[in-house]
Scaffold this motif. Structure first.
Motif, PDB file in Angstrom:
ATOM      1  N   LEU A  94      20.281 -43.981 -19.879  1.00  0.00           N
ATOM      2  CA  LEU A  94      21.942 -45.057 -19.286  1.00  0.00           C
ATOM      3  C   LEU A  94      22.789 -44.261 -19.449  1.00  0.00           C
ATOM      4  O   LEU A  94      23.536 -45.205 -19.166  1.00  0.00           O
ATOM      5  CB  LEU A  94      21.681 -45.928 -20.422  1.00  0.00           C
ATOM      6  CG  LEU A  94      20.151 -47.475 -20.911  1.00  0.00           C
ATOM      7  CD1 LEU A  94      21.200 -48.072 -22.236  1.00  0.00           C
ATOM      8  CD2 LEU A  94      20.826 -48.362 -20.179  1.00  0.00           C
ATOM      9  N   LEU A 124      20.018 -44.267 -13.929  1.00  0.00           N
ATOM     10  CA  LEU A 124      19.204 -45.550 -13.963  1.00  0.00           C
ATOM     11  C   LEU A 124      19.648 -46.378 -12.330  1.00  0.00           C
ATOM     12  O   LEU A 124      18.910 -46.914 -12.137  1.00  0.00           O
ATOM     13  CB  LEU A 124      20.689 -46.338 -15.236  1.00  0.00           C
ATOM     14  CG  LEU A 124      20.619 -47.956 -14.757  1.00  0.00           C
ATOM     15  CD1 LEU A 124      19.543 -48.188 -15.610  1.00  0.00           C
ATOM     16  CD2 LEU A 124      22.067 -48.033 -16.267  1.00  0.00           C
ATOM     17  N   THR A 173      18.329 -55.253 -12.606  1.00  0.00           N
ATOM     18  CA  THR A 173      17.542 -55.441 -13.058  1.00  0.00           C
ATOM     19  C   THR A 173      16.343 -55.420 -13.574  1.00  0.00           C
ATOM     20  O   THR A 173      15.513 -55.386 -13.594  1.00  0.00           O
ATOM     21  CB  THR A 173      18.512 -55.252 -14.619  1.00  0.00           C
ATOM     22  OG1 THR A 173      19.350 -54.792 -14.976  1.00  0.00           O
ATOM     23  CG2 THR A 173      17.010 -54.816 -16.146  1.00  0.00           C
ATOM     24  N   ILE A 197      14.920 -50.346 -26.237  1.00  0.00           N
ATOM     25  CA  ILE A 197      16.195 -49.466 -25.439  1.00  0.00           C
ATOM     26  C   ILE A 197      17.042 -49.466 -26.997  1.00  0.00           C
ATOM     27  O   ILE A 197      17.419 -49.632 -28.141  1.00  0.00           O
ATOM     28  CB  ILE A 197      17.349 -50.552 -24.961  1.00  0.00           C
ATOM     29  CG1 ILE A 197      16.611 -51.535 -24.083  1.00  0.00           C
ATOM     30  CG2 ILE A 197      18.791 -50.036 -25.138  1.00  0.00           C
ATOM     31  CD1 ILE A 197      18.535 -52.828 -23.097  1.00  0.00           C
ATOM     32  N   VAL A 248      21.559 -54.017 -18.739  1.00  0.00           N
ATOM     33  CA  VAL A 248      20.468 -54.202 -18.976  1.00  0.00           C
ATOM     34  C   VAL A 248      19.607 -55.176 -19.716  1.00  0.00           C
ATOM     35  O   VAL A 248      18.744 -55.460 -19.327  1.00  0.00           O
ATOM     36  CB  VAL A 248      19.838 -52.509 -19.206  1.00  0.00           C
ATOM     37  CG1 VAL A 248      18.474 -52.891 -19.875  1.00  0.00           C
ATOM     38  CG2 VAL A 248      19.833 -52.034 -18.259  1.00  0.00           C
ATOM     39  N   PHE A 288      14.487 -47.197 -22.506  1.00  0.00           N
ATOM     40  CA  PHE A 288      16.181 -46.597 -22.240  1.00  0.00           C
ATOM     41  C   PHE A 288      16.357 -46.280 -23.165  1.00  0.00           C
ATOM     42  O   PHE A 288      16.330 -46.622 -24.529  1.00  0.00           O
ATOM     43  CB  PHE A 288      16.764 -48.491 -21.336  1.00  0.00           C
ATOM     44  CG  PHE A 288      15.979 -49.178 -20.200  1.00  0.00           C
ATOM     45  CD1 PHE A 288      16.746 -49.044 -18.839  1.00  0.00           C
ATOM     46  CD2 PHE A 288      14.704 -49.579 -20.357  1.00  0.00           C
ATOM     47  CE1 PHE A 288      15.717 -49.344 -17.793  1.00  0.00           C
ATOM     48  CE2 PHE A 288      14.185 -50.010 -19.043  1.00  0.00           C
ATOM     49  CZ  PHE A 288      14.693 -50.360 -18.962  1.00  0.00           C
ATOM     50  N   TYR A 328      23.761 -50.656 -21.689  1.00  0.00           N
ATOM     51  CA  TYR A 328      22.766 -50.921 -22.280  1.00  0.00           C
ATOM     52  C   TYR A 328      23.274 -52.997 -22.306  1.00  0.00           C
ATOM     53  O   TYR A 328      21.902 -52.764 -22.260  1.00  0.00           O
ATOM     54  CB  TYR A 328      23.606 -51.082 -24.101  1.00  0.00           C
ATOM     55  CG  TYR A 328      23.171 -50.920 -25.130  1.00  0.00           C
ATOM     56  CD1 TYR A 328      22.569 -52.351 -24.961  1.00  0.00           C
ATOM     57  CD2 TYR A 328      22.408 -49.772 -25.646  1.00  0.00           C
ATOM     58  CE1 TYR A 328      21.616 -52.322 -26.501  1.00  0.00           C
ATOM     59  CE2 TYR A 328      21.844 -49.761 -26.788  1.00  0.00           C
ATOM     60  CZ  TYR A 328      20.983 -51.364 -27.181  1.00  0.00           C
ATOM     61  OH  TYR A 328      20.288 -51.535 -28.111  1.00  0.00           O
ATOM     62  N   ARG A 375      10.703 -43.310 -19.183  1.00  0.00           N
ATOM     63  CA  ARG A 375      12.289 -42.788 -19.841  1.00  0.00           C
ATOM     64  C   ARG A 375      13.469 -43.285 -18.729  1.00  0.00           C
ATOM     65  O   ARG A 375      13.742 -42.674 -17.562  1.00  0.00           O
ATOM     66  CB  ARG A 375      12.599 -41.922 -20.543  1.00  0.00           C
ATOM     67  CG  ARG A 375      11.633 -41.300 -21.910  1.00  0.00           C
ATOM     68  CD  ARG A 375      12.115 -40.657 -22.513  1.00  0.00           C
ATOM     69  NE  ARG A 375      11.260 -40.235 -23.651  1.00  0.00           N
ATOM     70  CZ  ARG A 375      11.461 -39.162 -24.838  1.00  0.00           C
ATOM     71  NH1 ARG A 375      12.271 -37.802 -24.373  1.00  0.00           N
ATOM     72  NH2 ARG A 375      10.536 -38.875 -25.401  1.00  0.00           N
ATOM     73  N   ILE A 376      14.256 -44.164 -18.863  1.00  0.00           N
ATOM     74  CA  ILE A 376      15.271 -44.321 -17.925  1.00  0.00           C
ATOM     75  C   ILE A 376      16.612 -44.139 -18.734  1.00  0.00           C
ATOM     76  O   ILE A 376      17.274 -44.596 -20.530  1.00  0.00           O
ATOM     77  CB  ILE A 376      15.667 -45.964 -18.018  1.00  0.00           C
ATOM     78  CG1 ILE A 376      14.172 -46.500 -17.120  1.00  0.00           C
ATOM     79  CG2 ILE A 376      16.667 -45.999 -16.549  1.00  0.00           C
ATOM     80  CD1 ILE A 376      13.829 -45.230 -15.895  1.00  0.00           C
TER      81      ILE A 376
END
Length: 516
Positions: free
Chosen positions: A138, A147, A48, A65, A76, A112, A73, A135-136
């Motif tokens: 999770l 991710l 990360t 996040i 990261v 995230f 979560y 945007r990623i």
């Protein structure tokens, strides 16, 4: 490891690196049937941090996040900290507009999230001023880029970040549902101070901490980080229910937990509570909302292990600690100031009040926010300086020290009712109402009155099976209090509106009463 924690300043992520080197197969994170060891967590944090550095995210920059608690979560969050990147953990219960405002306020470089949050955001109109943020996802959904594709390759090692005590660690937003966001910036030094006090509460490699509150909440984080810093295991419960919590705590042989008072209330009310084996518990913690003396006594009497109540603010400043199991006659208080905290009481003019008198609580400690993100005016409003120039954070709470130095809280200053020139503390009225056998929960708020300026009204959740009427309960109450404390009205409701961490939303009750 103990030597590292004795240092004036260190990094939580370095402690995790040490645990990974010494005990790579020890459990770090548990979520349902899934487990992540310290070795795997450390590697995921590296990937990360390296990915953030690859994308040009610098020390002091931020990511956002917003998702349900999960292993991803947590990893990261920790990986960003390793890169010196601040994390803005946002509440999924916030409106889409608020989420976008908070992400913009934090100047988040990446967002995230999971499918639920993405669906809410996509259904809301995007403000014209909102800049697009990558945007990623999770959770493996189509909420954003995957991710596993975004992470740096396996075996990646990030460059060592230059992190100081005042480097932003996280930005926690105190206004996530209405109004303008107010981001509380906590530095690495503040979090290190939180971790250091963990030594007195038996954290260690055998710790198993069950967390059933959200990861965006400081309530959760004050136990999440010490558990990992001392090499223990964090068990995440993404969605709380009382019976499920008892089953999980028994199965995991939990030693530590953080619960808000309403969660304790629901757990203790389960008819099968006494059938569960909770003998593994060493300490249970609570914070964030008023914790009644009767409920504390019930927990002490039936649930093994010590009970610790923290009183403080996300902004920091000062902490009071009540070791309820050691001071059973002080359950009506929030304890005494922690060893490193200086707690004082001031009047409306900012002068300290004499011992034994009530005043607004202000506090100083090593753990204090840097300030509100980008809001120097709001930061100044939250500060008080003593004549010597020492900086304190204002709580907005009204309290008084007893003869033994324990702090009794009355109410939030903003919730105090001024009726006909008299100060009325809702907590006093709520305590009387709780004595009635028909009352399960209660909240008293002030509403406008032409005759008195303000007048108190009560909202009551009744006990199952009770047939007491509102008029009868109102008459019972008003016959037991002084004239200035009498209620103008009393309403039964199905449940009190609460935030995700159990705070009663009195603003919503005032609005409900004012609505036609």
């Amino acid at each position: 490891m103990h030597d590292l924690l004795q240092q004036d300043f260190g990094l939580i992520t370095e402690l995790i690196r040490e645990h990974a080197a010494q005990a790579p197969t020890r459990r770090a994170l548990v979520e349902g049937e899934r487990t992540l060891t310290y070795g795997a967590l450390d590697a995921l944090m590296n990937r990360t941090a390296a990915a953030l550095q690859r994308d040009g995210v610098q020390v002091g920059d931020a990511i956002a996040i917003c998702a349900s608690p999960s292993i991803e979560y947590a990893a990261v969050f920790l990986g960003a900290l390793r890169a010196g990147v601040a994390v803005a953990p946002l509440a999924p219960s916030s409106t889409p507009e608020s989420l976008l405002r908070m992400a913009a306020d934090a100047q988040a470089r990446l967002f995230f999230l999971d499918a639920g949050v993405a669906a809410a955001l996509d259904a809301a109109p995007t403000p014209a001023t909102a800049a697009p943020v990558p945007r990623i996802a999770l959770d493996g959904s189509s909420a954003g880029g995957a991710l596993h594709d975004w992470l740096a390759p396996e075996g990646a090692t990030p460059a060592r970040a230059n992190i100081r005590p005042d480097t932003p660690f996280n930005i926690i937003y105190s206004s996530g549902t209405t109004g303008e966001p107010k981001g509380i910036v906590q530095g690495h030094g503040m979090r290190w101070a939180h971790v250091q006090r963990g030594d007195q509460f038996s954290y260690g490699p055998n710790t198993v901490t069950v967390l059933a509150t959200p990861l965006y909440s400081n309530t959760t984080l004050v136990m999440f980080f010490p558990t990992l810093a001392f090499g223990g295991t964090v068990v995440l419960m993404p969605k709380f229910d009382a019976l499920g919590y008892l089953q999980l705590a028994q199965a995991q042989r939990a030693t530590h937990t953080m619960l808000v008072p309403v969660q304790y209330q629901r757990i203790m009310a389960r008819p099968e509570f006494d059938r569960f084996d909770l003998s593994s518990f060493l300490f249970k913690f609570s914070t964030s909302a008023p914790f009644s003396a009767a409920l504390k006594a019930d927990v002490l009497g039936r649930w093994p292990g010590g009970l610790i109540e923290y009183y403080g603010m996300t902004e920091g400043g000062g902490t009071c600690i009540l070791e309820a199991h050691l001071y059973p006659t002080k359950l009506h208080t929030v304890g005494r100031p922690a060893a490193t905290s200086d707690i004082r009481l001031i009047d409306d003019e900012g002068r300290e009040v004499p011992r034994g008198e009530a005043g607004e609580v202000v506090g100083h400690s090593p753990g204090m926010m840097t300030g509100y993100h980008g809001q120097p005016g709001k930061t100044r409003e939250a500060e008080w300086f003593d004549p010597a120039g020492k900086r304190f954070i204002r709580t907005g709470d009204v309290g008084r020290f007893d003869e033994d130095g324990f702090l009794l809280l009355f109410d939030r200053k903003k919730d105090m009712i001024i009726s006909g020139g008299f100060n009325i503390y809702p907590s006093d009225l709520e305590a009387v109402l709780r004595e009635h056998p028909a009352v399960a929960e209660v909240a008293v708020v002030g509403v406008p009155s032409e005759a008195w300026g303000e007048t108190p009204v009560a909202f009551v959740v009744g006990r199952p099976g009770s047939d007491t009427k509102a008029d009868a309960l109102l008459q019972w109450f008003n016959g037991r209090v002084g004239k200035t404390q009498r209620l103008a009205a009393l309403q039964f409701i199905d449940e009190l509106p609460r935030s995700a961490i159990g705070k009663v939303l009195k603003r919503e009750l005032r609005e409900r009463y004012a609505a036609p």
